[in-house]
Design a protein around this motif. Structure first.
Motif, PDB file in Angstrom:
ATOM      1  N   VAL A 121      42.831  27.616  39.738  1.00  0.00           N
ATOM      2  CA  VAL A 121      42.050  26.533  39.139  1.00  0.00           C
ATOM      3  C   VAL A 121      40.641  27.035  38.830  1.00  0.00           C
ATOM      4  CG1 VAL A 121      41.150  24.194  39.460  1.00  0.00           C
ATOM      5  CG2 VAL A 121      43.338  24.832  40.506  1.00  0.00           C
ATOM      6  N   TYR A 122      40.238  26.836  37.577  1.00  0.00           N
ATOM      7  CA  TYR A 122      38.901  27.213  37.131  1.00  0.00           C
ATOM      8  C   TYR A 122      38.182  25.969  36.638  1.00  0.00           C
ATOM      9  CZ  TYR A 122      41.006  31.854  36.749  1.00  0.00           C
ATOM     10  OH  TYR A 122      41.669  33.028  37.004  1.00  0.00           O
ATOM     11  N   VAL A 123      36.904  25.864  36.945  1.00  0.00           N
ATOM     12  CA  VAL A 123      36.059  24.837  36.344  1.00  0.00           C
ATOM     13  C   VAL A 123      35.075  25.567  35.436  1.00  0.00           C
ATOM     14  CG1 VAL A 123      34.380  23.003  36.732  1.00  0.00           C
ATOM     15  CG2 VAL A 123      36.331  23.254  38.289  1.00  0.00           C
ATOM     16  N   LEU A 124      35.100  25.186  34.159  1.00  0.00           N
ATOM     17  CA  LEU A 124      34.244  25.800  33.149  1.00  0.00           C
ATOM     18  C   LEU A 124      33.212  24.782  32.676  1.00  0.00           C
ATOM     19  CD1 LEU A 124      37.093  27.263  30.918  1.00  0.00           C
ATOM     20  CD2 LEU A 124      35.771  28.524  32.594  1.00  0.00           C
ATOM     21  N   LYS A 125      31.992  25.238  32.481  1.00  0.00           N
ATOM     22  CA  LYS A 125      30.941  24.404  31.896  1.00  0.00           C
ATOM     23  C   LYS A 125      30.289  25.173  30.769  1.00  0.00           C
ATOM     24  CE  LYS A 125      29.518  21.313  35.596  1.00  0.00           C
ATOM     25  NZ  LYS A 125      28.389  20.842  36.398  1.00  0.00           N
ATOM     26  N   ARG A 126      29.869  24.424  29.762  1.00  0.00           N
ATOM     27  CA  ARG A 126      29.157  25.035  28.645  1.00  0.00           C
ATOM     28  C   ARG A 126      27.671  25.023  28.945  1.00  0.00           C
ATOM     29  NH1 ARG A 126      29.501  23.500  22.259  1.00  0.00           N
ATOM     30  NH2 ARG A 126      28.476  25.405  21.561  1.00  0.00           N
ATOM     31  N   LYS A 127      27.051  26.166  28.790  1.00  0.00           N
ATOM     32  CA  LYS A 127      25.612  26.301  29.008  1.00  0.00           C
ATOM     33  C   LYS A 127      25.081  27.273  27.971  1.00  0.00           C
ATOM     34  CE  LYS A 127      22.090  26.600  32.301  1.00  0.00           C
ATOM     35  NZ  LYS A 127      21.403  25.515  32.863  1.00  0.00           N
ATOM     36  N   ASN A 128      24.068  26.861  27.248  1.00  0.00           N
ATOM     37  CA  ASN A 128      23.466  27.691  26.185  1.00  0.00           C
ATOM     38  C   ASN A 128      24.504  28.181  25.176  1.00  0.00           C
ATOM     39  OD1 ASN A 128      20.907  27.430  27.394  1.00  0.00           O
ATOM     40  ND2 ASN A 128      21.344  29.153  28.755  1.00  0.00           N
ATOM     41  N   GLY A 129      25.482  27.312  24.862  1.00  0.00           N
ATOM     42  CA  GLY A 129      26.474  27.627  23.840  1.00  0.00           C
ATOM     43  C   GLY A 129      27.684  28.413  24.298  1.00  0.00           C
ATOM     44  N   ASP A 130      27.723  28.836  25.569  1.00  0.00           N
ATOM     45  CA  ASP A 130      28.858  29.604  26.077  1.00  0.00           C
ATOM     46  C   ASP A 130      29.488  28.889  27.265  1.00  0.00           C
ATOM     47  OD1 ASP A 130      28.678  31.868  24.339  1.00  0.00           O
ATOM     48  OD2 ASP A 130      26.954  32.563  25.511  1.00  0.00           O
ATOM     49  N   TYR A 131      30.811  29.013  27.396  1.00  0.00           N
ATOM     50  CA  TYR A 131      31.511  28.459  28.566  1.00  0.00           C
ATOM     51  C   TYR A 131      31.509  29.502  29.674  1.00  0.00           C
ATOM     52  CZ  TYR A 131      33.058  24.637  25.640  1.00  0.00           C
ATOM     53  OH  TYR A 131      33.090  23.539  24.815  1.00  0.00           O
ATOM     54  N   ARG A 132      31.221  29.016  30.880  1.00  0.00           N
ATOM     55  CA  ARG A 132      31.174  29.901  32.054  1.00  0.00           C
ATOM     56  C   ARG A 132      31.944  29.273  33.204  1.00  0.00           C
ATOM     57  NH1 ARG A 132      25.580  30.724  30.138  1.00  0.00           N
ATOM     58  NH2 ARG A 132      25.543  32.864  29.401  1.00  0.00           N
ATOM     59  N   VAL A 133      32.519  30.125  34.039  1.00  0.00           N
ATOM     60  CA  VAL A 133      33.215  29.656  35.237  1.00  0.00           C
ATOM     61  C   VAL A 133      32.164  29.305  36.278  1.00  0.00           C
ATOM     62  CG1 VAL A 133      34.786  30.293  37.099  1.00  0.00           C
ATOM     63  CG2 VAL A 133      35.234  31.084  34.768  1.00  0.00           C
ATOM     64  N   ILE A 134      32.230  28.061  36.771  1.00  0.00           N
ATOM     65  CA  ILE A 134      31.311  27.674  37.847  1.00  0.00           C
ATOM     66  C   ILE A 134      32.021  27.576  39.189  1.00  0.00           C
ATOM     67  CG2 ILE A 134      29.694  26.531  36.300  1.00  0.00           C
ATOM     68  CD1 ILE A 134      30.864  23.862  37.553  1.00  0.00           C
ATOM     69  N   SER A 135      33.367  27.489  39.161  1.00  0.00           N
ATOM     70  CA  SER A 135      34.130  27.570  40.408  1.00  0.00           C
ATOM     71  C   SER A 135      35.547  28.016  40.104  1.00  0.00           C
ATOM     72  CB  SER A 135      34.141  26.244  41.164  1.00  0.00           C
ATOM     73  OG  SER A 135      34.947  25.297  40.518  1.00  0.00           O
ATOM     74  N   ASN A 136      36.169  28.619  41.110  1.00  0.00           N
ATOM     75  CA  ASN A 136      37.530  29.131  40.990  1.00  0.00           C
ATOM     76  C   ASN A 136      38.198  29.025  42.344  1.00  0.00           C
ATOM     77  OD1 ASN A 136      39.010  32.361  40.921  1.00  0.00           O
ATOM     78  ND2 ASN A 136      39.846  30.584  39.916  1.00  0.00           N
ATOM     79  N   ALA A 137      39.415  28.470  42.365  1.00  0.00           N
ATOM     80  CA  ALA A 137      40.204  28.384  43.593  1.00  0.00           C
ATOM     81  C   ALA A 137      41.596  28.934  43.301  1.00  0.00           C
ATOM     82  CB  ALA A 137      40.296  26.953  44.088  1.00  0.00           C
ATOM     83  N   LEU A 138      42.014  29.925  44.072  1.00  0.00           N
ATOM     84  CA  LEU A 138      43.298  30.578  43.872  1.00  0.00           C
ATOM     85  C   LEU A 138      44.133  30.486  45.131  1.00  0.00           C
ATOM     86  CD1 LEU A 138      45.310  32.550  42.443  1.00  0.00           C
ATOM     87  CD2 LEU A 138      43.896  34.422  43.338  1.00  0.00           C
ATOM     88  N   SER A 139      45.413  30.099  44.974  1.00  0.00           N
ATOM     89  CA  SER A 139      46.362  30.198  46.078  1.00  0.00           C
ATOM     90  C   SER A 139      47.617  30.874  45.549  1.00  0.00           C
ATOM     91  CB  SER A 139      46.690  28.830  46.683  1.00  0.00           C
ATOM     92  OG  SER A 139      47.375  28.027  45.747  1.00  0.00           O
ATOM     93  N   GLN A 140      48.190  31.746  46.380  1.00  0.00           N
ATOM     94  CA  GLN A 140      49.398  32.489  46.017  1.00  0.00           C
ATOM     95  C   GLN A 140      50.350  32.471  47.200  1.00  0.00           C
ATOM     96  OE1 GLN A 140      48.034  36.047  43.198  1.00  0.00           O
ATOM     97  NE2 GLN A 140      47.104  36.204  45.200  1.00  0.00           N
ATOM     98  N   GLN A 141      51.633  32.451  46.904  1.00  0.00           N
ATOM     99  CA  GLN A 141      52.664  32.503  47.939  1.00  0.00           C
ATOM    100  C   GLN A 141      53.495  33.760  47.712  1.00  0.00           C
ATOM    101  OE1 GLN A 141      52.914  30.129  50.364  1.00  0.00           O
ATOM    102  NE2 GLN A 141      51.168  29.094  49.434  1.00  0.00           N
ATOM    103  N   PHE A 142      53.419  34.707  48.639  1.00  0.00           N
ATOM    104  CA  PHE A 142      54.209  35.915  48.492  1.00  0.00           C
ATOM    105  C   PHE A 142      54.465  36.554  49.850  1.00  0.00           C
ATOM    106  CE2 PHE A 142      50.401  38.470  48.987  1.00  0.00           C
ATOM    107  CZ  PHE A 142      49.426  37.783  48.305  1.00  0.00           C
ATOM    108  N   THR A 143      55.418  37.504  49.847  1.00  0.00           N
ATOM    109  CA  THR A 143      55.714  38.274  51.055  1.00  0.00           C
ATOM    110  C   THR A 143      55.190  39.683  50.846  1.00  0.00           C
ATOM    111  OG1 THR A 143      57.872  38.955  50.214  1.00  0.00           O
ATOM    112  CG2 THR A 143      57.797  36.926  51.487  1.00  0.00           C
ATOM    113  N   ASP A 144      55.340  40.506  51.845  1.00  0.00           N
ATOM    114  CA  ASP A 144      54.839  41.878  51.741  1.00  0.00           C
ATOM    115  C   ASP A 144      55.464  42.595  50.607  1.00  0.00           C
ATOM    116  OD1 ASP A 144      53.164  41.433  53.834  1.00  0.00           O
ATOM    117  OD2 ASP A 144      54.613  42.085  55.311  1.00  0.00           O
TER     118      ASP A 144
END
Length: 144
Positions: A121-144
């Motif tokens: 999940v990314y939250v993007l905001k526009r600032k000075n004409g460009d979109y930037r990531v202001i937060s990111n949350a990652l979850s993954q399910q895997f084994t070795d």
């Protein structure tokens, strides 16, 4: 000059669903054997253009019950790769630059079947004409 925002999807093994601001914007369906997709989805018109308005971009990757052996209890591979890029185009539509908006994602693992293998999940905001990531949350399910 103008700017366009695109999601460039590389690999999908199993299923990838992309949401933007609560709406499904792309769904791969179930795919096996890890093909290279080279799929591009333009999101420019879907992003809120107001400064400081939050845009929520979600990538959900699923691992279904398919296994090469046919045994539904076997661990399954999953692989998702994508980039979100900003293209700067000249007045003739020629690409002048391509810049990653988010860190490119390219992960391949093995997990239990029939689960959500990845949620990014990314939250993007526009600032000075460009979109930037202001937060990111990652979850993954895997084994070795």
């Amino acid at each position: 000059m103008k700017k366009e925002y695109w999601i460039k999807i590389g690999n999908v093994d199993n299923r990838l669903v992309i949401f933007l601001n609560g709406e499904t914007i792309w769904d791969s369906g179930i795919i096996h054997n890890d093909p290279k997709l080279h799929k591009a989805v333009e999101i420019t018109h879907l992003l809120n253009p107001l400064e400081n308005y939050s845009n929520e971009l979600i990538f959900e990757g699923f691992n279904d019950t398919f296994s090469e052996s046919g045994n539904p209890e076997d661990l399954n591979p999953w692989h998702f790769s994508y980039r979100v890029v900003c293209l700067t185009l000249d007045d003739d539509g020629k690409i002048m630059s391509e810049i990653d908006v988010i860190h490119p994602y390219n992960e391949k693992h093995i997990s239990n079947p029939n689960i959500r293998a990845m949620n990014n999940v990314y939250v993007l905001k526009r600032k000075n004409g460009d979109y930037r990531v202001i937060s990111n949350a990652l979850s993954q399910q895997f084994t070795d």
